[in-house]
Design an enzyme around this catalytic site. Structure first.
Site, PDB file in Angstrom:
ATOM      1  N   LYS A 116     -12.348   4.501 -19.595  1.00  0.00           N
ATOM      2  CA  LYS A 116     -12.589   4.941 -18.207  1.00  0.00           C
ATOM      3  C   LYS A 116     -13.223   3.781 -17.465  1.00  0.00           C
ATOM      4  CE  LYS A 116     -12.443   9.013 -17.100  1.00  0.00           C
ATOM      5  NZ  LYS A 116     -11.456   9.959 -16.680  1.00  0.00           N
TER       6      LYS A 116
HETATM    7  N1  GLU Z   1      -8.253  10.526 -15.076  1.00  0.00           N
HETATM    8  C1  GLU Z   1      -7.494  11.519 -15.772  1.00  0.00           C
HETATM    9  C2  GLU Z   1      -8.322  12.161 -16.868  1.00  0.00           C
HETATM   10  O1  GLU Z   1      -9.521  12.177 -16.806  1.00  0.00           O
HETATM   11  C3  GLU Z   1      -6.151  10.992 -16.231  1.00  0.00           C
HETATM   12  C4  GLU Z   1      -6.189   9.851 -17.196  1.00  0.00           C
HETATM   13  C5  GLU Z   1      -4.818   9.268 -17.490  1.00  0.00           C
HETATM   14  O2  GLU Z   1      -3.834   9.807 -17.039  1.00  0.00           O
HETATM   15  O3  GLU Z   1      -4.788   8.244 -18.187  1.00  0.00           O
HETATM   16  O4  GLU Z   1      -7.810  12.736 -17.789  1.00  0.00           O
END
Ligand code: GLU
Length: 427
Positions: A116
């Protein structure tokens, strides 16, 4: 000269949100029966990168924006996870969210680990050009640490298809050729997947539907309150509405709207498209605060705003029968404990909001193969993945008499642990 005091150093990412993720992990480790290697390795992120982005503002001044990318585990494959733009972004938040991404990907049996990242900024105070410059500079700085086989960003809070398009373009310009597989959640015109935009919200409702059927409830007769009306909550509200459920309340940053008879969700979306938020919408609704929404009497409460919404303070006041976590980490550990005591089941984030990353995986596979699937195919594949994961979680929870969160974490940790044991530690 006075000496600079050096307090005992703590790990840089060790913030309250990271502690929340770690406490969940420690608890699940007690139930998961995995070797010491697993617990030692997974308590910490593999890699944390901190950036400061120098940005020229529209008025000619310069500002420096802190930015982060945390990669928690690469045992199962490249790391995967969103990029958020938010004033609360810090290293600990990214590390906690990266750890949750590891569990989410493992639970859905996607060949990814968790990551993240984000930039500490408030997009509401920035122009489109400023956001573009932040995104392009961040991507340029990130370039050595991301890659289609290394780490694949995606949208998260306050980022979207456009953000991903700028990231894909910046990365591709540096490579000298188009690299659509560097990010997911892109516009369809540059290799994005149909149904990615709707996937997280639609996945939330698939999980709710399956939970209702296990609980013997008819979704069409449920009254739902949805906190958050963006990428996740906005779509979830539409899907619930389309399936005949009564959506009695929704909210965004400007507050919420409530109607016991049920809201007209398409009209609310049209209003937000025109005005930017729910602010000022008053037709046939009662205006409420985000806090009031959480405490409304309803059947299903969907938490699709941000972390730390249901806590020790308000968990005792919730008047719903089921909580569904569309956001990551919206329930604190204390909140979780109180809800468990009160017999209110929580559909946990790493299962409930996994539709987004699952269709991100489909997008990446399509990009790598340069071969694209249609909407029905993607929806069907997503439904298969979500119901398979739901059933595994539900069964572990029933068999062992543990919460759905613990069951999801145990199932996820075991997936990662199996891979870690097989690979061993290098060298
Ligand atoms: N930000 C989204 C999550 O927390 C999607 C992450 C992604 O698609 O890689 O799952």
């Amino acid at each position: 000269m006075a000496k600079v005091a050096h307090p005992a150093p703590t790990l840089e990412w060790d913030t309250p949100l990271y502690q929340q993720a770690l406490t969940q992990l420690e608890h699940a480790l007690e139930l998961a029966d995995v070797p010491d290697l697993t617990s030692t390795r997974l308590r910490h992120p593999e890699r944390c990168v901190i950036f400061s982005l120098p940005i020229e503002m529209d008025d000619g001044s310069y500002r420096s924006f802190p930015a982060y990318r945390v990669q928690h585990s690469s045992v199962l494959g490249p790391t995967k996870g969103g990029i958020r733009y938010d004033e609360a972004v810090d290293l600990g938040e990214c590390a906690a969210l990266a750890m949750w991404m590891t569990w989410k990907c493992a639970l859905l049996r996607l060949p990814y680990g968790g990551a993240k990242g984000g930039v500490r900024c408030n997009v509401r105070e920035l122009s489109m050009n400023e956001v573009t410059r932040i995104t392009r500079r961040f991507t340029a700085e990130l370039a050595p640490f991301i890659g289609p086989q290394l780490d694949i960003p995606a949208p998260d809070m306050a980022t979207n298809e456009q953000t991903m398009a700028w990231m894909m373009d910046t990365y591709s310009m540096q490579k000298g050729y188009a690299v659509p597989e560097i990010v997911t959640g892109k516009p369809i015109s540059i290799g994005g997947s149909v149904f990615r935009h709707e996937a997280t919200g639609a996945g939330v409702v698939m999980v709710i539907e399956r939970a209702c059927s296990r609980l013997g409830w008819d979704l069409a007769t449920q009254r739902c309150a949805v906190q958050g009306f963006g990428n996740v909550g906005g779509i979830a509200a539409t899907e619930l509405h389309d399936k005949g459920a009564r959506v009695v309340a929704v909210s965004d940053i400007s507050g919420g709207v409530y109607s016991p008879a049920g809201l007209d969700i398409p009209t609310l979306h049209a209003y937000v498209a025109q005005h930017g938020s729910l602010e000022g919408y008053t037709k046939d609704v009662e205006r409420i605060t985000n806090e009031e929404l959480l405490e409304l009497e309803c059947d299903i409460l969907v938490l699709a705003a941000r972390e730390d919404q249901v806590t020790g303070e308000n968990a005792g006041k919730l008047r719903c029968k089921l909580v569904a976590e569309g956001a990551n980490g919206p329930t604190s550990n204390e909140g979780d404990r109180i809800l468990a005591e009160r017999g209110i089941p929580v559909l946990p984030d790493i299962l409930t909001n996994a539709g987004g990353v699952t269709v991100s995986y489909f997008e990446w596979v399509q990009d790598l193969g340069r071969l694209f699937w249609d909407r029905d195919e993607i929806r069907r594949r997503l439904a298969d993945k979500m119901s398979d994961a739901f059933d595994r979680v539900w069964n572990v929870s029933q068999e062992r008499g543990i919460s759905l969160r613990d069951a999801a974490l145990v199932a996820a940790i075991r997936e990662v642990s199996g891979a870690l044991e097989a690979r061993g530690v290098y060298p």
